[in-house]
Design an enzyme around this catalytic site. Structure first.
Site, PDB file in Angstrom:
ATOM      1  CB  CYS A  83     136.010  -9.933-111.306  1.00 15.65           C
ATOM      2  SG  CYS A  83     135.668 -11.423-112.258  1.00 15.65           S
ATOM      3  CG  HIS A 167     130.951 -10.269-110.230  1.00  7.22           C
ATOM      4  ND1 HIS A 167     130.976  -8.953-110.618  1.00  7.22           N
ATOM      5  CD2 HIS A 167     131.922 -10.898-110.946  1.00  7.22           C
ATOM      6  CE1 HIS A 167     131.919  -8.784-111.548  1.00  7.22           C
ATOM      7  NE2 HIS A 167     132.518  -9.955-111.755  1.00  7.22           N
ATOM      8  CD  GLU A 168     133.240 -14.064-110.380  1.00  9.61           C
ATOM      9  OE1 GLU A 168     133.309 -14.440-111.569  1.00  9.61           O
ATOM     10  OE2 GLU A 168     133.778 -13.019-109.975  1.00  9.61           O
ATOM     11  CG  HIS A 171     131.695 -13.302-115.073  1.00 11.37           C
ATOM     12  ND1 HIS A 171     131.724 -12.341-116.061  1.00 11.37           N
ATOM     13  CD2 HIS A 171     132.384 -12.772-114.019  1.00 11.37           C
ATOM     14  CE1 HIS A 171     132.414 -11.290-115.638  1.00 11.37           C
ATOM     15  NE2 HIS A 171     132.817 -11.521-114.399  1.00 11.37           N
ATOM     16  CG  HIS A 177     133.765  -7.402-115.765  1.00 14.67           C
ATOM     17  ND1 HIS A 177     135.103  -7.734-115.853  1.00 14.67           N
ATOM     18  CD2 HIS A 177     133.286  -8.109-114.717  1.00 14.67           C
ATOM     19  CE1 HIS A 177     135.409  -8.593-114.905  1.00 14.67           C
ATOM     20  NE2 HIS A 177     134.319  -8.844-114.199  1.00 14.67           N
TER      21      HIS A 177
END
Length: 216
Positions: A83, A167-168, A171, A177
């Site tokens: 990423c 995952h994003e 964020h 992370h």
């Protein structure tokens, strides 16, 4: 300031979500120095750490055998696509970002990747947001014809969409992370079967630290 960042479009799988291939033309210490500068330092600062200290730091972050030597295992991990969000937050005492003030968040898919049906992409995104809503009070609503808190656009597809989206979204919800290879917030992309995927205990603890637990 945070809301302005979160309301900006994030691209799947590229932008803040960009799977960044490490610099293939750099070797040895030059590669490590470039990696450390790109992902663990801001553009305005340079590292005060020596070569060995930087390697040990990276080994500690990725939970490898900490030797201070650039061995094959360390180099293999650093060369994995990852990423594009920097890991500078790892320096902070509390690695979580600020949080959204509301529990209901809207998201809008701006465009769709070539080669996947619109309905398939929508199903995958619903599955990704449900990963986070299943352990928190957060409620996600897809909108098509108005502004949204989270805007999603696609540049290209080469990575498993469900895993990258999950995952994003982490964020976008405020998580940085993790150095835990079992965490969905681990910076390098490792395939996991979407049919059996679940958040690690660390992921659940971190997201609940921001938003609390889901009420029964």
């Amino acid at each position: 300031m945070l809301l302005a960042i979160l309301k900006a479009t994030f691209f799947l799988p590229w932008c803040l979500t960009l799977p960044v291939p490490p610099a293939a033309d750099l070797k040895g210490w030059d590669f490590v120095k470039d990696y450390f500068q790109r992902f663990f330092m801001t553009k305005k600062e340079s590292s005060p750490l020596t070569q060995g200290e930087q390697i040990r730091f990276l080994q500690q972050f990725f939970r490898l055998n900490v030797t201070g030597l650039l061995d094959k295992q360390t180099l293999a991990v650093l060369r994995q696509p990852r990423c594009g969000v920097p890991d500078a937050a790892y320096y902070s005492v509390s690695p979580e970002r600020l949080k959204w003030d509301e529990d209901t968040l809207t998201y809008r898919i701006i465009n769709y990747p070539y080669g996947l049906k619109t309905s398939t992409v929508k199903d995958i995104m619903r599955a990704a947001v449900s990963i986070w809503s299943s352990v928190t009070p957060l409620v996600f609503e897809q909108v098509d014809d108005r502004d949204a808190d989270i805007k999603i656009s696609f540049w290209a597809l080469g990575i498993n969409l469900f895993l990258v989206a999950t995952h994003e979204l982490g964020h976008a919800l405020g998580l940085y992370h993790s150095g835990n290879p079992n965490s969905i917030m681990y910076p390098t992309y490792e395939y996991k079967d979407p049919r059996t995927f679940h958040l690690s205990l660390e992921d659940i603890r971190r997201i609940q630290h921001l938003y609390g637990r889901k009420e029964a």
